[in-house]
Write an enzyme that holds these catalytic residues in place. Structure first.
Site, mmCIF file in Angstrom:
data_model
loop_
_atom_site.group_PDB
_atom_site.id
_atom_site.type_symbol
_atom_site.label_atom_id
_atom_site.label_comp_id
_atom_site.label_asym_id
_atom_site.label_seq_id
_atom_site.Cartn_x
_atom_site.Cartn_y
_atom_site.Cartn_z
ATOM 1 N N GLY A 57 0.846 -1.184 0.000
ATOM 2 C CA GLY A 57 0.000 0.000 0.000
ATOM 3 C C GLY A 57 0.879 1.231 0.000
ATOM 4 O O GLY A 57 2.089 1.151 0.244
ATOM 5 N N GLN A 62 3.053 9.941 1.945
ATOM 6 C CA GLN A 62 4.367 9.324 1.739
ATOM 7 C C GLN A 62 5.066 9.871 0.493
ATOM 8 O O GLN A 62 6.280 9.834 0.397
ATOM 9 C CB GLN A 62 4.240 7.797 1.613
ATOM 10 C CG GLN A 62 3.803 7.127 2.903
ATOM 11 C CD GLN A 62 3.748 5.618 2.736
ATOM 12 O OE1 GLN A 62 2.746 5.086 2.300
ATOM 13 N NE2 GLN A 62 4.839 4.952 3.055
ATOM 14 N N CYS A 110 7.200 -0.669 6.327
ATOM 15 C CA CYS A 110 6.654 0.521 5.686
ATOM 16 C C CYS A 110 7.707 1.108 4.760
ATOM 17 O O CYS A 110 8.886 1.151 5.124
ATOM 18 C CB CYS A 110 6.283 1.531 6.774
ATOM 19 S SG CYS A 110 5.630 3.080 6.132
ATOM 20 N N LEU A 111 7.276 1.553 3.579
ATOM 21 C CA LEU A 111 8.239 2.125 2.625
ATOM 22 C C LEU A 111 8.866 3.412 3.171
ATOM 23 O O LEU A 111 9.922 3.822 2.707
ATOM 24 C CB LEU A 111 7.567 2.398 1.274
ATOM 25 C CG LEU A 111 7.036 1.169 0.531
ATOM 26 C CD1 LEU A 111 6.416 1.574 -0.801
ATOM 27 C CD2 LEU A 111 8.127 0.131 0.307
ATOM 28 N N HIS A 152 -3.101 0.219 8.332
ATOM 29 C CA HIS A 152 -1.767 0.829 8.236
ATOM 30 C C HIS A 152 -1.807 2.065 7.329
ATOM 31 O O HIS A 152 -1.282 3.125 7.684
ATOM 32 C CB HIS A 152 -0.784 -0.232 7.703
ATOM 33 C CG HIS A 152 0.607 0.253 7.459
ATOM 34 N ND1 HIS A 152 1.706 -0.253 8.116
ATOM 35 C CD2 HIS A 152 1.095 1.204 6.607
ATOM 36 C CE1 HIS A 152 2.796 0.374 7.693
ATOM 37 N NE2 HIS A 152 2.451 1.263 6.770
ATOM 38 N N GLU A 153 -2.454 1.927 6.170
ATOM 39 C CA GLU A 153 -2.486 3.052 5.213
ATOM 40 C C GLU A 153 -3.351 4.197 5.733
ATOM 41 O O GLU A 153 -2.998 5.368 5.563
ATOM 42 C CB GLU A 153 -2.977 2.579 3.838
ATOM 43 C CG GLU A 153 -2.112 1.518 3.170
ATOM 44 C CD GLU A 153 -0.631 1.855 3.127
ATOM 45 O OE1 GLU A 153 -0.283 3.043 3.046
ATOM 46 O OE2 GLU A 153 0.186 0.924 3.206
ATOM 47 N N HIS A 156 -1.572 6.421 8.063
ATOM 48 C CA HIS A 156 -0.717 7.419 7.408
ATOM 49 C C HIS A 156 -1.473 8.730 7.180
ATOM 50 O O HIS A 156 -0.879 9.799 7.217
ATOM 51 C CB HIS A 156 -0.242 6.908 6.039
ATOM 52 C CG HIS A 156 0.987 6.048 6.084
ATOM 53 N ND1 HIS A 156 2.204 6.504 6.535
ATOM 54 C CD2 HIS A 156 1.192 4.760 5.699
ATOM 55 C CE1 HIS A 156 3.100 5.526 6.430
ATOM 56 N NE2 HIS A 156 2.509 4.459 5.934
#
Ligand code: NI
Length: 185
Positions: A57, A62, A110-111, A152-153, A156
């Site tokens: 995701g 981000q 996470c990226l 999670h997304e 953000h």
């Protein structure tokens, strides 16, 4: 999407832990922005970026756009072996309306928190409402890995990262050691 002027779908720069945009609450997408052809291009660029870095995701903050948008997809993802596939989903202005009472602890990465993994407790099921690309309200139910990725997304979009959800840092692991000692499946 005044922050972004793209001519074609592009792989975008992913901001890392410490970038202030990751800690800001993102603004809702307006109906005007939804109609802007640049918005579609931006979504396509988010999908390209997620696929380029094998994310399950990606949330707009981000890539430096403080708007309530996230894309999610998992298809035989090498960062998440053995996990269920998730069809490509675009969440616009998502809001979780119900959490299952059951929680389960699992590994997350996470990226934007590159190379680190840790264990986080999440609801095993959620219901959310969001807008579709044509501005209609949709309701989505998710369970298992999909529910974890959605949570999670959506975090953000509120300036929260998975490390904030960890109950302690004892499980925090670099990718190399995570893969060697902890990765399940
Ligand atoms: Ni993330």
């Amino acid at each position: 999407m005044s922050e972004l002027f793209l001519d074609e779908p592009s792989v975008l720069k992913v901001n890392l832990l410490g970038h202030p945009v990751l800690r800001k609450r993102a603004e809702p997408v307006t109906l005007e922005e939804l109609k802007d052809p640049r918005f579609k291009l931006f979504i396509e660029s988010m999908v390209e970026t997620m696929r380029e870095y094998n994310g399950a995701g990606l949330a707009a903050p981000q890539v430096g756009v403080s708007r309530q948008v996230a894309v999610i997809e998992a298809q035989e993802n090498p960062r998440f072996p053995g996990k269920d596939n998730i069809p490509l989903t675009v969440l616009i202005n998502p809001e979780i309306t119900a959490f299952s009472p059951d929680v389960e602890e699992g590994w997350e990465g996470c990226l934007s928190v590159r190379e680190l993994w840790g264990r986080v407790k999440r609801a095993t099921g959620i219901t959310l409402k969001a807008l579709s690309m044509d501005g209609k309200e949709i309701t989505v139910k998710a369970e298992g890995f999909q529910a974890v990725v959605f949570q999670h997304e959506i975090d953000h979009l509120y300036g929260k990262l998975f490390i904030d959800r960890m109950e302690g840092f004892e499980t925090l692991s670099f990718t190399q050691e995570y893969r060697r000692y902890w990765q399940e499946d």
